[in-house]
Write an enzyme that holds these catalytic residues in place. Structure first.
Site, PDB file in Angstrom:
ATOM      1  CG  ASP A 125      -0.122   4.361  -1.095  1.00 12.69           C
ATOM      2  OD1 ASP A 125       0.223   5.349  -0.419  1.00 12.69           O
ATOM      3  OD2 ASP A 125      -0.950   3.514  -0.694  1.00 12.69           O
ATOM      4  CG  HIS A 185      -1.887   3.578   2.850  1.00 13.21           C
ATOM      5  ND1 HIS A 185      -2.216   4.087   1.625  1.00 13.21           N
ATOM      6  CD2 HIS A 185      -2.857   3.990   3.706  1.00 13.21           C
ATOM      7  CE1 HIS A 185      -3.331   4.799   1.732  1.00 13.21           C
ATOM      8  NE2 HIS A 185      -3.737   4.761   2.985  1.00 13.21           N
TER       9      HIS A 185
END
Lengths: 561, 561
Positions: free
Chosen positions: B205, B377
């Site tokens: 990610d 994130h």
């Protein structure tokens, strides 16, 4: 604090010895700043700027203040005071001067030089009244004193307007850099003196009223720029505002220190820096500058390009570089420095530019990953200083959206301005200063005037709504021809559709329905064009909605032959 | 590092014992995540999400991955692994299942429950394969091991895919909150074990790869929420993502502590929180919830509303409150908490909402003025941990725009992944893992598939370009009727214009020119419809351009009778 009053009516006549203030822009938005002061039948305008459109104002080039409020009284305007030369403060001047070209423009040396160079393009030679900090000039009944303020363009001024109604201090845009590049500080001593004299109304820049603390000094950017120059392997491309003389100076200084040549790109950049250089605001070491058309003659590691486009403007050099649609082809090892703030509304465009440049291998340095910009507007901590030094009897936050105006009002209340002496006004709201008290007394029209191509004001909100529908859904036009004597269908239906995403063949499905509906209408004796249009719109609209769940604009055209 | 290769051709046939990876979305954009793995003639899909449109994609509801690459091979798909239930990972599943409804969906309990409740609206009953962290399942030749990861939705998973080509670890979306609300940590121990075994390719990610340091713990928001509840005078309105179970839990906890009732508003919020509550992910104290329709029965100081609309979505409750177009009328003393990130692209819309709410007197608390959100994130500091723990032989950054992919690639290089083992691929780029080495070998189509109303893929880039022109400039349609036998003009010209900002009367100026041009064309023997159209377009287009400096779409319609 005063609250929005959508029900405000026209203001009463202005009493003698009273001062009226009407902002035609800048309150409830950041842009098109323009305040009209009225005293004794005469008018003084402070700033006359443009607002840049948002995505829900498609196709619009600029938004102007609505001059309607003063249109019949242009002969009463003593002067337009321009606090500084940013577009949101001077951009509408050419449009105002079209209506009366000899309105005197009052401003500092650089401000007047920049507006004058801009007016050349509009073929207007303005009447200029140059002023400087520390000076006091009368314009009709308005006794104006000017104060140096520090901002992201040199030579900015605040103005105190004296009438028998009292003293109003309008700060213009300012910050309080204590180590400014040009040594020109915001004149807090002057503000304090005015405070002792008694400020009846303070109108102060609210842009950063929500931001706590203090703005860093412009000087603190120099080491970051130096780092960029030290580590850059190939070309350096710096994008910044075309009027940010100090930022450009810092880049020139770094270029000289690191032995790189500099080229300027972009019409407004070249024009403004030419003016700043001629007047001595920009100091250019001899031999440093090269022509941008000759930039390819130098090795990449020996050049710096300074260009516009830091806001992602699609036609500017930087966006075109990001799209590989420019003579400068970005390559691995190039460094791009976005040395400017990100103006709200431009986030998506700037992100596209950063991604485009990154894709081709550039290292992009921007405010998200380095301290490459400081704001030009005082933050909350600094605004408190101004409130405390001027100790105004009344306070009116200016230069901001609602969130900024309210935040600034809260700061004023914290410093002791009584809540009922704080006036939060929107564009067009009329504020009268009478007997030392500022109050909302009414409202005048202050809508958006859209510039689109050569048209000023031709685009209405109705046209914009049409554009939004057309942009979102496209249109379907259905043409039928009827015999004007018999009322019979003699041609069509012919369908044209654009942007609707519906194939022309798909209409084969609805045409029999439409023909049937028209036949039935004819049997019912309908031959009125309006009614026929209605039949077409209803039949096709229903089909599109049922089949596609969409609402394109439907244009039925009935031609009589 | 590999660079963009616009010239990539179709990939070669996949050798035996090789693994092919093609992202149909998620590389070069944040959204529509979808990766297709191929081994031994079989396919495994990881995620199948949607992308939300930007302003230059007007009227579009959603953007899907292009399934064309796998359309003829849907029978080869062993399963779709869904790492978590965010829209950018599951939103396109209904559209994929339309093409083959029995593709097994693999995911955690909450992920499957949320996609299932969504599929009900599409009248699809999916084939489900529930998995959990620590488990290992075979899907055809793909041996998948699942790892707990911590994200802004509960029950997210990373997946390691084993084939004889090697081990690929796909992290899904994750962060590394070390004190997560539900105690469920990202399984770094598992990543380390996998690292010892040998990770041949890490796909990780990249969303926050540009952000230095570490993401704050979700827990750190609680005191801020508590402060808001303590100081709120009237109603509290919290806007957050409809899937953020932990954020909603925090608000419920604060409401209980401060004796306020809670109502949920917004279809997706009600649906998702119902699922989360039924499965025990959301703990709702008895008697706390009230129906949003009954909210007015409680005094303002006793209620909290939790709603959607934190991204400024114009139809959501929050935007409508800001526009005074909602049963809830914002008043002085109300507090609005935007407890979510600001998704890039939504800045202008959110700013409008904040200004609207502020205008009516609400105090608005948002990420700009308080710590009311933490990202879901991992930031650069955390990404380094994953790189160091897994020590991948090859690295491919995923889930990001170019800026994020490049930043993540740099981090990988810093941890020692050789630059020529780092693959930066865009959507559609084909990456083969052969003999322990990942390489770009070609590209397949992976364009945007637009959903607009009921149409999927009906809107093409041509239609979008038309929409942009129509939205910016409007259109002018000119209808003429000609006799098909004589070629003579028998009706019109009739003009319709919308969004052009040109008054219908203004066309009186061009109509004589047009009639003349048509007469001349007739004298020259022109009676072909295409040629007549060209005459109309040229004459009117030139007039508009000269008179208004604009370029509306010009639609000449020639009807033959």
């Amino acid at each position: 604090m005063s609250h929005p009053h959508p029900e405000l009516g026209p203001p009463p006549p202005l009493p003698a010895h009273a001062l009226r203030i009407v902002a035609l822009g800048g309150l409830g938005e950041i842009g098109r700043n323009m305040a009209v002061f009225e005293y004794d039948g005469r008018l003084l305008v402070v700033d006359c700027g443009v607002l840049f459109p948002e995505p829900d104002q498609p196709g619009i080039d600029l938004i102007l203040p609505d001059f309607e409020y003063i249109r019949d009284r242009l002969r009463d305007v003593e002067a337009v005071v321009l606090t500084h030369a940013h577009e949101d403060h001077i951009g509408a001047v050419p449009y105002l001067l079209r209506e009366r070209p000899d309105i005197p423009l009052v401003g500092s040396r650089l401000t007047l030089a920049l507006i004058e160079s801009k007016l050349v393009e509009h073929r207007i030679q303005p009447v200029k009244r140059e002023v400087a900090e520390g000076e006091r000039h009368g314009f009709g009944p308005f006794d104006c004193e000017f104060f140096a303020v520090n901002h992201s363009i040199p030579d900015a001024l605040a103005v105190a307007i004296r009438t028998s109604a009292g003293i109003v201090l309008h700060t213009g845009d300012f910050k309080m850099d204590q180590l400014p590049m040009d040594g020109r500080l915001t004149d807090l001593g002057g503000f304090a003196r005015l405070g002792s004299e008694g400020v009846d109304l303070l109108m102060s820049d609210s842009t950063n009223a929500e931001v706590p603390g203090f703005v860093t000094s412009e000087r603190d950017i120099a080491p970051v720029i130096d780092d960029v120059f030290r580590s850059a392997e190939k070309r350096i491309i710096v994008a910044c505002f075309a009027s940010h003389v100090h930022r450009v100076q810092q880049v020139l200084d770094a270029a000289e220190a690191h032995g790189r040549k500099v080229a300027l790109m972009g019409r407004s950049m070249v024009r403004n820096m030419g003016v700043a250089r001629d007047l001595g605001y920009l100091k250019v070491p001899p031999g440093l500058m090269v022509d941008s058309r000759e930039i390819d003659e130098w090795p990449p590691e020996d050049v710096v390009l300074i260009c516009t486009g830091s806001q992602g403007e699609p036609m500017a050099a930087l966006s075109r570089m990001a799209n590989r649609d420019h003579q400068i082809r970005i390559a691995e090892g190039d460094t791009v420095l976005l040395a400017s703030s990100l103006v709200p509304g431009n986030e998506t465009a700037v992100n596209k530019v950063i991604n485009g440049l990154t894709r081709w291998g550039a290292r992009v340095i921007h405010k998200g990953n380095a301290r490459v910009h400081v704001s030009g507007h005082a933050a909350a901590g600094e605004l408190l200083y101004v409130l405390n030094l001027t100790r105004p009897s009344n306070f009116m936050p200016v230069h901001g959206e609602w969130r900024h105006l309210r935040a600034h009002a809260r700061l004023a209340a914290l410093t002791g301005v009584p809540e009922d002496h704080i006036v939060i006004a929107e564009d067009g709201v009329v504020v009268d200063l009478i007997d030392g008290r500022a109050r909302i007394v009414g409202a005048v029209p202050a809508g958006y005037v859209y510039v689109d191509g050569l048209s000023v004001g031709g685009i209405t909100d109705v046209a914009l709504k049409d554009r939004r529908i057309l942009g979102d859904e496209g249109f379907i036009s259905i043409v039928i021809v009827v015999d004007s004597t018999t009322g019979k269908l003699t041609g069509g239906p012919e369908v044209h559709a654009r942007g609707s995403g519906i194939d022309v063949e798909a209409f084969d499905e609805v045409l029999p329905q439409l023909e049937k509906a028209l036949e039935e209408a004819a049997l019912d004796g309908v031959n009125d064009v309006q009614q026929l249009r209605r039949v077409v719109r209803r039949t096709v609209g229903r089909w599109v909605s049922d089949t596609y769940r969409r609402r394109p604009m439907i244009i039925p055209v009935v031609v009589e032959v």
